[in-house]
Design a protein around this motif. Sequence first.
Motif, PDB file in Angstrom:
ATOM      1  N   HIS A 298       9.606  -3.630  -5.172  1.00 17.49           N
ATOM      2  CA  HIS A 298       8.688  -2.845  -6.000  1.00 17.49           C
ATOM      3  C   HIS A 298       8.536  -1.427  -5.454  1.00 17.49           C
ATOM      4  CE1 HIS A 298       5.159  -1.559  -8.211  1.00 17.49           C
ATOM      5  NE2 HIS A 298       4.543  -1.321  -7.060  1.00 17.49           N
ATOM      6  N   ALA A 299       8.401  -1.312  -4.129  1.00 14.71           N
ATOM      7  CA  ALA A 299       8.239   0.004  -3.515  1.00 14.71           C
ATOM      8  C   ALA A 299       9.469   0.879  -3.754  1.00 14.71           C
ATOM      9  CB  ALA A 299       7.983  -0.153  -2.012  1.00 14.71           C
ATOM     10  N   TYR A 300      10.648   0.278  -3.687  1.00 17.44           N
ATOM     11  CA  TYR A 300      11.878   1.041  -3.941  1.00 17.44           C
ATOM     12  C   TYR A 300      11.996   1.440  -5.415  1.00 17.44           C
ATOM     13  CZ  TYR A 300      14.117   0.430   0.656  1.00 17.44           C
ATOM     14  OH  TYR A 300      14.439   0.501   1.987  1.00 17.44           O
ATOM     15  N   VAL A 301      11.573   0.565  -6.317  1.00 16.42           N
ATOM     16  CA  VAL A 301      11.608   0.904  -7.744  1.00 16.42           C
ATOM     17  C   VAL A 301      10.768   2.150  -8.006  1.00 16.42           C
ATOM     18  CG1 VAL A 301      10.767   0.172 -10.018  1.00 16.42           C
ATOM     19  CG2 VAL A 301      12.157  -1.381  -8.644  1.00 16.42           C
ATOM     20  N   VAL A 302       9.640   2.241  -7.322  1.00 15.17           N
ATOM     21  CA  VAL A 302       8.746   3.385  -7.474  1.00 15.17           C
ATOM     22  C   VAL A 302       9.324   4.638  -6.822  1.00 15.17           C
ATOM     23  CG1 VAL A 302       6.487   4.315  -6.836  1.00 15.17           C
ATOM     24  CG2 VAL A 302       6.667   1.967  -7.668  1.00 15.17           C
TER      25      VAL A 302
ATOM     26  N   SER B 108       0.817  -1.204   0.000  1.00 12.17           N
ATOM     27  CA  SER B 108       0.000   0.000   0.000  1.00 12.17           C
ATOM     28  C   SER B 108       0.851   1.255   0.000  1.00 12.17           C
ATOM     29  CB  SER B 108      -0.927  -0.010   1.219  1.00 12.17           C
ATOM     30  OG  SER B 108      -1.798   1.090   1.204  1.00 12.17           O
ATOM     31  N   CYS B 109       1.894   1.275   0.820  1.00 13.43           N
ATOM     32  CA  CYS B 109       2.726   2.476   0.963  1.00 13.43           C
ATOM     33  C   CYS B 109       3.611   2.738  -0.245  1.00 13.43           C
ATOM     34  CB  CYS B 109       3.570   2.389   2.232  1.00 13.43           C
ATOM     35  SG  CYS B 109       2.584   2.598   3.734  1.00 13.43           S
ATOM     36  N   ALA B 110       3.731   1.777  -1.137  1.00 15.28           N
ATOM     37  CA  ALA B 110       4.463   2.028  -2.381  1.00 15.28           C
ATOM     38  C   ALA B 110       3.840   3.194  -3.136  1.00 15.28           C
ATOM     39  CB  ALA B 110       4.477   0.774  -3.250  1.00 15.28           C
ATOM     40  N   ASN B 111       2.516   3.371  -2.979  1.00 15.53           N
ATOM     41  CA  ASN B 111       1.818   4.452  -3.671  1.00 15.53           C
ATOM     42  C   ASN B 111       2.170   5.826  -3.123  1.00 15.53           C
ATOM     43  OD1 ASN B 111       0.320   2.795  -5.475  1.00 15.53           O
ATOM     44  ND2 ASN B 111      -1.044   2.254  -3.809  1.00 15.53           N
TER      45      ASN B 111
END
Length: 402
Positions: free
Chosen positions: A101-105, A67-70
């Motif tokens: 994934h979150a770091y890629v974003v 969720s926090c990736a957003n």
Amino acid sequence: MPFSILVVPGRHPLRPFTRSFNAWARSIRKAAVSHPHRPHMAFDLYSRMHRCLIPFDGFSVLYTVRSCANLRDPTVIRRLHCHAVKLGFGSHVYVASSLLHAYVVASFRDARVLFDEMPQRTTVSWNTMITGFAKSGDVEKAGSVFAEMPRRDVSSWSAMIAAYVNYGSVVSGLVLFREMMVKERLFPDQVTVCSALTGCARIGSCGLLAGKSIHGFVVKNSWEMNVAIGTVLVDMYTKCGFFKQAVRIFDMMKEKNVMTWTALICGSAQHGFKEGRRYFNLIEEYGLELRIQHYGCMVDLLGKAGLLDEACETIQTMKYEPNVIVWTAYLSACKMHNQFGLAERVIDRVLRMVKPENDGGIYTLICDIYVLSGKWDEAQRIRELMTKESVRKATGSSSVKS
């Protein structure tokens, strides 16, 4: 800095704990899945668990990270990462993949470090890095990651095809698509097909044969003409100069969204004034809201037809603040029809809203207009402004995007 500082302000969660551990985990999952664009909901629950000393499981961490990736906030992701490691979930394969994934974003440099340190890499992790390298502009490295993969699935091929189509060589993407089907005998999914069709659209008439072949594959396998496939087919056929077929696809679609209409209107702008205006007027009749892309297409359409007064009226009466794309369409039409006086009326307004780091093309267009109208001093002023503002000259591109 304590972890609890990241709690959403204005809440007072310190109350008698009445929920079971599983109920908290389910609530985080529900918040993350049901409200993906409101990441603070899952994060607030996670923070409350932490402050109430409720034990975490891998799923609580997993869904909070997803969720926090957003948020696209590297500080938040790093703190969640540290907390996951402290809890013993740092090597949890799904948690690690979600963190990647979150770091890629949020911070691709951190993503590269994490990927290098991952003791166990899944196919999802490899695919994530392909997308990450492509979005960072290094398609060559994305190709190297693809080549190094110990095992590839359809998503791997889709990621690499999309990387070539969106950030590298469209032709390379279409060649890879063919290799996937012919050499590897893998059955593409909707994502792969849509990427390939997008590639066909971007090379215009040269992509028509490949696009028709992919369309034939969709029909042969009885795929539903849903919004995603239908829209990209409409876009492909209009950009490849086959507008009648685009209209047939459009009429076949049971459901259409704003992007479907945008593709058709922008396509019709290249193939006929009356058709474009008709579809523009039909949007609201179908209960859809006109977007700024539609107005941009209409301005481009009116401008190319020489109806510059009507194009200007469209800009002045639309309910959106005109953006660079709309103004570029209008100024390009003024240049095309030698209506330099009309262009000069809006140039100062345009210059007040453009961003030097992104909108170099419109500076060049304005300079050209002044040169063609014989106003050399004004043209020199724009050149000096471009130097002063470190304007980045843009490569050639369409003035209206769908």
